[in-house]
Design a protein around this motif. Sequence first.
Motif, PDB file in Angstrom:
ATOM      1  N   LEU A  58      87.874 -15.565 -24.453  1.00  0.00           N
ATOM      2  CA  LEU A  58      87.543 -14.662 -22.939  1.00  0.00           C
ATOM      3  C   LEU A  58      87.990 -14.338 -21.558  1.00  0.00           C
ATOM      4  CD1 LEU A  58      85.018 -18.245 -23.565  1.00  0.00           C
ATOM      5  CD2 LEU A  58      84.012 -15.751 -24.397  1.00  0.00           C
ATOM      6  N   VAL A  62      86.031 -18.472 -16.051  1.00  0.00           N
ATOM      7  CA  VAL A  62      85.721 -18.913 -16.504  1.00  0.00           C
ATOM      8  C   VAL A  62      85.437 -20.496 -15.739  1.00  0.00           C
ATOM      9  CG1 VAL A  62      85.614 -17.563 -18.645  1.00  0.00           C
ATOM     10  CG2 VAL A  62      86.794 -19.869 -17.997  1.00  0.00           C
ATOM     11  N   GLN A  97      77.595 -16.940 -10.883  1.00  0.00           N
ATOM     12  CA  GLN A  97      78.038 -17.557 -12.259  1.00  0.00           C
ATOM     13  C   GLN A  97      78.961 -17.233 -13.005  1.00  0.00           C
ATOM     14  OE1 GLN A  97      76.526 -19.467 -14.318  1.00  0.00           O
ATOM     15  NE2 GLN A  97      74.544 -19.201 -12.899  1.00  0.00           N
ATOM     16  N   LYS A  98      78.926 -18.231 -13.977  1.00  0.00           N
ATOM     17  CA  LYS A  98      80.735 -17.624 -14.487  1.00  0.00           C
ATOM     18  C   LYS A  98      80.630 -18.728 -15.411  1.00  0.00           C
ATOM     19  CE  LYS A  98      83.364 -17.817 -10.653  1.00  0.00           C
ATOM     20  NZ  LYS A  98      84.751 -18.946  -9.625  1.00  0.00           N
ATOM     21  N   PRO A  99      81.115 -18.079 -16.864  1.00  0.00           N
ATOM     22  CA  PRO A  99      80.697 -18.026 -18.222  1.00  0.00           C
ATOM     23  C   PRO A  99      81.117 -19.574 -18.192  1.00  0.00           C
ATOM     24  CG  PRO A  99      81.714 -16.609 -18.174  1.00  0.00           C
ATOM     25  CD  PRO A  99      81.756 -16.890 -16.981  1.00  0.00           C
ATOM     26  N   LYS A 121      73.850 -27.499 -18.486  1.00  0.00           N
ATOM     27  CA  LYS A 121      72.795 -26.568 -18.747  1.00  0.00           C
ATOM     28  C   LYS A 121      71.743 -26.614 -17.332  1.00  0.00           C
ATOM     29  CE  LYS A 121      72.363 -24.370 -23.271  1.00  0.00           C
ATOM     30  NZ  LYS A 121      71.650 -25.325 -24.546  1.00  0.00           N
ATOM     31  N   GLU A 126      74.343 -20.743 -17.177  1.00  0.00           N
ATOM     32  CA  GLU A 126      73.807 -20.102 -18.508  1.00  0.00           C
ATOM     33  C   GLU A 126      74.363 -19.645 -19.471  1.00  0.00           C
ATOM     34  OE1 GLU A 126      72.705 -16.762 -16.074  1.00  0.00           O
ATOM     35  OE2 GLU A 126      71.285 -17.266 -15.337  1.00  0.00           O
ATOM     36  N   GLN A 127      76.007 -19.627 -19.233  1.00  0.00           N
ATOM     37  CA  GLN A 127      77.055 -19.303 -20.628  1.00  0.00           C
ATOM     38  C   GLN A 127      77.386 -20.407 -21.037  1.00  0.00           C
ATOM     39  OE1 GLN A 127      78.299 -15.567 -20.554  1.00  0.00           O
ATOM     40  NE2 GLN A 127      79.738 -15.802 -22.503  1.00  0.00           N
ATOM     41  N   ILE A 128      77.327 -21.174 -21.974  1.00  0.00           N
ATOM     42  CA  ILE A 128      78.370 -22.522 -22.592  1.00  0.00           C
ATOM     43  C   ILE A 128      78.550 -22.240 -23.365  1.00  0.00           C
ATOM     44  CG2 ILE A 128      78.646 -24.430 -22.997  1.00  0.00           C
ATOM     45  CD1 ILE A 128      75.357 -25.242 -21.248  1.00  0.00           C
ATOM     46  N   ASN A 129      80.851 -22.384 -24.298  1.00  0.00           N
ATOM     47  CA  ASN A 129      81.252 -21.902 -24.817  1.00  0.00           C
ATOM     48  C   ASN A 129      82.546 -22.658 -25.605  1.00  0.00           C
ATOM     49  OD1 ASN A 129      80.575 -18.829 -25.119  1.00  0.00           O
ATOM     50  ND2 ASN A 129      81.348 -19.316 -23.030  1.00  0.00           N
TER      51      ASN A 129
END
Length: 135
Positions: A58, A62, A97-99, A121, A126-129
């Motif tokens: 990635l 982050v 906004q970051k992952p 969340k 918005e983006q979770i890994n």
Amino acid sequence: MRMSLEQRLETNNKQDIDLAPLIDVVFILLIFFIVTTVFVKETGVDIEKPKAVSTQSLERNVVLIAITSDRQVVYDGANVGVSGVRSTVSSVMKRKQKPLVIKADKTVSTELLVQVIDQAKLGGAEQINIATSEQ
């Protein structure tokens, strides 16, 4: 005793290297590399990540949250707990906004992992890994 003409010419013709421009260039390069370097905030704890075949790299920018084997939820070296994930994520995501990457130990229960994902969340991620290591 007076110096001869040759001695006076030799002392006048000594050539020294001026180091001031060299030092200026070195400082400018140092400032350039400091400003352009991306710093990654690590979680501050060692995690044994689960292995996966589909592991991908990635980007460096982050948000990292770690879940240790003894059920601690850690952000930036501080134990925030499951209840602190929402406020932590919302304060980080307000700026940009970051992952979000969750580094969970492979022995962590699925229930705890889902609780952390839910809180993230609700905090605005918005983006979770989930971090894994290669097999």
